[in-house]
Every structure is written in C-alpha cells, then in structure tokens.
Design an enzyme around this catalytic site. Structure first.
Site, short mmCIF file in Angstrom:
data_model
loop_
_atom_site.label_atom_id
_atom_site.label_comp_id
_atom_site.label_asym_id
_atom_site.label_seq_id
_atom_site.Cartn_x
_atom_site.Cartn_y
_atom_site.Cartn_z
N ASP A 211 12.59 24.23 46.51
CA ASP A 211 14.00 24.30 46.89
C ASP A 211 14.10 24.81 48.33
O ASP A 211 13.10 25.16 48.95
CB ASP A 211 14.75 25.26 45.95
CG ASP A 211 14.11 26.65 45.95
OD1 ASP A 211 14.46 27.44 46.86
OD2 ASP A 211 13.25 26.95 45.10
N ASP A 213 15.69 27.64 49.15
CA ASP A 213 16.20 29.01 49.02
C ASP A 213 17.73 28.91 49.03
O ASP A 213 18.30 28.04 48.39
CB ASP A 213 15.63 29.92 50.12
CG ASP A 213 15.65 31.39 49.72
OD1 ASP A 213 15.28 31.70 48.57
OD2 ASP A 213 16.05 32.22 50.54
#
Length: 290
Positions: A211, A213
């Site tokens: 991802d 973050d």
C-alpha cells in the site's frame, strides 16, 4: 540437523511451498519459545529452516514477536544467512503496491522491545552503519530481478523505517518519515537485523509493498483488507525469489562481515563474567571464549 540458510516469513508468508522433506523442530532457548516451531526442509536439495514471524496463525503483534528467541533458534540450527520477507507500506510514489524493495538502511522508531542479547554482565557494541549484509542483499536483489514479477518491479537499496505499531501511521507521521528520506515502512525488520548481527548471521530483507501508507492523497488510507489482498498477490512471487536466492547462495556463498561482527564488539573481560551469563550466551560468544 542443521541448515546454513534461514527464512523468516512475515505477514502473508506462513509457509514455503517449495520446501520438501519437511520436519517440524521445536527449539527451546534461554530467551523463551520462538514464534512457532521451525520448519526444516530442503529447497532443490539445500537444507533450509523456515519460521513464521507472527506464528502460522498470525497471533503475535509486532511488539510481541519473540525476536531474541527466533534469532537464537536459527543460530542453534547452524543458520549463517537469513532471508527476511516482510510486508511494508510505500512512502514513495515510484514504489508501487506489489513492488519489491531490498533495503540497505533502517530508521528505528520502536520503543517497547529488547533488541540485544547482551547485558547481565556482558557489554557488546556491534557496528551497525550498514545494518543489512550488503553481499546477501545483492544476491537477493539479483534473484528478484531474475523472476517475472508481472506488474511488480524490484528496487535495490532504500530506507526501511521500523515503527512500533500495531496501529498504522498518522498522516503527519507518514509525511514526517517521507521528509526523513524513508522509502518503506514496516514494524519488524530492524529488531531482527540487530539481533542477527549480534548472532553473526548475515541478514537481508525482501520488503513487499502492499500500500501507500496514508500519505498519498489519491489513494485510500491503508486498511487490513487492502494489505491482505496484496499480500496474497505477493506471496507467490516472494517464494519464487526466495527459492532463487537459496540456489544462488548454495552455488556461491557470499562472504559477509556479519560472520565476524563480535570480533571487536565485546568490551567485557569474559573471564570476569558469571557462569550463568556465559551459559546463557554461550551459543553467541563461544568462539570468543579463549
């Protein structure tokens, strides 16, 4: 039963399909029980030991992982090289989810962990300017570049920021870490790297980006479902990379400065140390007990 190569699997990597002739080994250590039983087997005839960092049922928080027991157990089985697979968040636009990063540096933001075997009468200060074994990291990167990762790409080098967790970052923290030059963020690998260096084991990280973050305004903030979905996508590639790395190490074991890390690190006169402490740390320091 010994193996020169150990694999520590993080979130999403709880087993190694490539392992053959598998046996479970329960190891007791002076630092308690490891995260789970160690799985001994072979990859293309090379002995390998695998350990699920959070346990095979993923029941351990990053702060609860018995890092000292895990590294000690690996050492007790003859491990000289540890390949660590770990889920991370990306702090850089160019590191996309499903990319692979082999970091060379760490920043420590942990606060609730013991990250040394020493104390109780023995003082040692390892050098840690290069916190991973660069020779092993190069082998790992070479192996990763030899695998078709689909849309994922491999990045050599970078900075892994190790946070305490278990909560993910705030936006303010995420932007701060970016300003520090961090490239990926995780919750486990720095602690392992410190202990592996003290145990004179070469250590390198395969960081699996799941991802962005929470800093990236055009992407949803990190969620467990997002992480798990990308972990599953990364798991097959990670296992292929680890298998290729094992073969490269077997063909040409890298020379590592980690294997003599304690040579000039122990400050204490070991003849003055209690028998109990020497017994507890005997596996770690035995070659220096002259």
């Amino acid at each position: 039963m010994e193996a020169a190569i150990g694999v520590v699997g993080g979130s999403g990597l709880y087993s190694m399909a490539a392992l053959q002739n598998v046996q479970e080994i329960k190891v007791d250590t002076p630092f308690g029980e490891p995260s789970d039983v160690l799985i001994y087997g072979t990859i293309d005839h090379t002995p390998v030991v695998f350990l699920a960092r959070h346990g095979r049922s993923h029941h351990l928080l990053p702060s609860e992982v018995p890092y000292r027991a895990n590294i000690y157990a690996m050492k007790s089985l003859g491990v000289k090289y540890i390949i660590s697979a770990s889920a991370v968040g990306s702090l850089r636009e160019q590191i996309k989810p499903l990319d692979m990063v082999i970091p060379h540096q760490f920043i420590d933001r942990t606060k609730n962990r013991i990250a040394t075997f020493f104390g109780q009468g023995i003082v040692a200060h390892i050098t840690f300017a290069d916190p991973v074994c660069l020779a092993l990291a190069d082998v790992l990167a070479t192996a990763a570049e030899s695998i078709d990762l689909g849309t994922g790409k491999v990045r050599r080098g970078g900075v892994y920021l190790c946070m305490e967790g278990p909560a993910f970052s705030t936006k303010a923290e995420s932007h701060l870490y970016r300003s520090w030059g961090a490239d990926v963020i995780g919750m486990t690998n720095l602690t392992e790297a410190k202990l592996a260096r003290e145990a004179e084991i070469a250590y390198a990280t395969l960081a699996l980006a799941t991802d962005y973050d929470c800093w990236h305004e055009e992407h949803d903030s990190v969620s467990v479902s997002m992480v798990i979905d990308n972990l599953h996508k990364n798991a097959i590639n990670a296992q292929k990379i680890i298998q290729a790395t094992v073969n490269l190490i077997t063909a040409n074991p890298p020379v590592s400065e980690a294997h003599t890390a304690l040579k000039s690190a122990i400050f204490t006169d070991l003849t003055k140390v209690s028998a109990a402490t020497l017994d507890k740390l005997g596996l770690i320091i035995k070659k220096y007990l002259q």
